[in-house]
Write an enzyme that holds these catalytic residues in place. Structure first.
Site, PDB file in Angstrom:
ATOM      1  N   ASP A   1     -29.811 -36.269   0.536  1.00 55.52           N
ATOM      2  CA  ASP A   1     -29.757 -34.822   0.871  1.00 55.52           C
ATOM      3  C   ASP A   1     -29.518 -33.969  -0.118  1.00 55.52           C
ATOM      4  OD1 ASP A   1     -29.480 -32.989   2.791  1.00 55.52           O
ATOM      5  OD2 ASP A   1     -27.480 -33.385   3.727  1.00 55.52           O
TER       6      ASP A   1
ATOM      7  N   GLY B   1     -21.359 -25.503   8.813  1.00 61.37           N
ATOM      8  CA  GLY B   1     -21.605 -24.151   8.028  1.00 61.37           C
ATOM      9  C   GLY B   1     -21.228 -24.383   6.748  1.00 61.37           C
TER      10      GLY B   1
ATOM     11  N   HIS C   1     -30.972 -31.079   4.160  1.00 66.02           N
ATOM     12  CA  HIS C   1     -31.049 -30.681   5.666  1.00 66.02           C
ATOM     13  C   HIS C   1     -30.796 -29.430   6.033  1.00 66.02           C
ATOM     14  CE1 HIS C   1     -26.531 -31.137   5.721  1.00 66.02           C
ATOM     15  NE2 HIS C   1     -26.609 -30.423   6.559  1.00 66.02           N
TER      16      HIS C   1
END
Ligand code: NAG
Ligand code: NAG
Length: 299
Positions: free
Chosen positions: A128, A223, A80
Site C-alpha cells: 500500500d 483520514g 489506497h
C-alpha cells in the site's frame, strides 16, 4: 563523567566536518530536520512546523488523505489513497497547520503524476504505497522540508517509539473539530509476529509494520491514511511507515497497520532520478526511549 578530547575525537570531528562540507558542496538534500519541533522526550503540543513534511492530499478542495514530502517535488502516500484517481482536481498542500482558517506558511501544488506500486493489492492491502509528483518543486522553509526514509533492512523492534500525524478522525466516526489542527500521537511499534497473531486471519505481511498500544486509546484513524509514521534517530526524523489500515481505530489489541517504508527503497529510487530522497538506516541498537506523555492525541 568528563569527556576528554583525544586525537581520535579530533579525527572524528574532522571527518564529520569534511563530510558535511562535501555533502553541502554536492547539494545533498538534508532530510528529516524539523527546526521548529521542540519535542524532546516528554512530549508537548505540536507547534506549527513540527512536522514540516506533512502533506494534505485534497480532492475538489477537501482533505482525504495524508502524505509526506520526500524531496522538493515528490510526496509519498498510500496506494489506497490515490489508486484509480485522476490527477485532475487533485491538490497537495504543504506547510499546513489547520484544515480550516489561516495557514500563512502553506504552499500547494497540482499533481503531475501518480505512481501506484504495481503489486498493490486492494484485497490484502499488501504494498500500500504510492508516489505523487508535484506539478513543480516546492521551496523549503521551516514549515516545508523533506523527511528521511528508513533504508532497506532497517530494524524496528517491538516497543520502538514512533509518532503518527494527521488530520484524520479523532475517534471512529468523529471528525476532527474546527479549525482542524494537525494531530500527533506517540505509539510504540508492535512486533510483526505479535501483530500477525492479534489480527488472526488477516495476513500482516513483511511489507507491513504495526504500531499502537495493546490497551488501545491511541491510533491513527480515517483520514490519516497515507500520512507518515516516524521515529527519531538523533536529531533526524525517519519515516518508518505509511498509515494503511486497521480494524476500527484505537481498539485494544488491534494496532494500526502501516506500509513498511524500508521495503521500498529500491522501488522509490527507481522512480526518482534526481534529488534522491534521504535514506537512513535504523538498526535495533538505535532505539530511543519512548515517552507517552502527549497532550494531543488521535484516538
Ligand atoms: C511489545 O511491546 C509492548 C509494549 O509496547 C508490550 O506490551 C508487549 O508485551 C511486547 N511484546 C513482545 C512480544 O515483547
Ligand atoms: C501472507 O502474504 C504473503 C505475501 O503476500 C504470502 O507470501 C504468504 O503466503 C501469506 N501468508 C498467509 C498465511 O496467507
Amino acid at each position: 563523567m568528563v569527556r576528554t578530547f583525544t586525537k581520535l575525537n579530533y579525527f572524528i570531528l574532522f571527518c564529520k566536518l569534511l563530510f558535511s562540507w562535501i555533502a553541502s558542496y554536492f547539494c545533498v538534500s538534508v532530510c528529516g530536520i524539523a527546526p521548529l519541533n521542540s519535542k524532546i522526550v516528554g512530549g508537548a503540543d505540536a507547534v506549527p512546523g513540527s512536522w514540516p513534511w506533512q502533506a494534505s492530499l485534497q480532492y475538489f478542495g477537501k482533505h482525504f488523505c495524508g502524505g509526506s514530502l520526500i524531496n522538493k517535488e515528490w510526496v509519498l502516500t498510500a496506494a489506497h489513497c490515490v489508486a484509480g484517481t485522476s490527477t485532475k482536481k487533485l491538490l497537495v498542500s504543504l506547510g499546513r497547520q489547520n484544515l480550516e482558517g489561516k495557514n500563512p506558511n502553506e504552499v500547494s501544488r497540482r499533481v503531475a503524476a501518480i505512481i501506484v506500486h504495481p503489486d498493490f493489492d486492494r484485497g490484502t492491502m499488501n504494498n500500500d504505497i504510492a508516489l505523487v509528483r508535484l506539478s513543480s518543486p516546492v521551496p523549503f522553509s521551516h514549515y516545508i522540508r523533506p523527511v528521511c526514509l528508513a533504508a532497506s533492512a532497517s530494524v524496528f523492534n517491538n516497543g520502538t517509539g514512533s509518532w503518527v500525524t494527521g488530520w484524520g478522525h479523532i475517534k471512529e466516526g468523529e471528525l476532527l473539530p474546527f479549525p482542524q489542527t494537525i494531530q500527533e500521537v506517540a505509539v510504540p511499534v508492535i512486533g510483526s509476529r505479535q501483530c500477525n497473531c492479534l489480527y488472526g486471519v488477516i495476513n500482516i505481511t513483511s511489507n507491513m509494520i504495526c504500531a499502537g498500544r495493546l490497551d488501545g486509546g491511541k491510533d491513527s484513524c480515517q483520514g490519516d491514511s497515507g500520512g507518515p509514521m516516524l521515529t527519531k534517530l538523533g536529531s533526524v526524523w525517519i519515516q518508518s511507515g505509511i498509515v494503511s489500515f486497521g480494524i476500527g481505530c484505537a481498539r485494544p489489541n488491534l494496532p494500526g497497520v502501516y506500509s513498511r517504508v524500508s521495503r521500498y527503497q529500491t522501488w522509490i529510487k527507481s522512480h526518482i532520478s534526481s534529488h534522491e530522497p534521504g535514506f537512513v538506516h535504523q538498526s535495533s541498537s538505535n532505539l530511543y526511549k519512548p515517552h507517552f506523555l502527549v497532550k494531543r492525541k488521535l484516538h
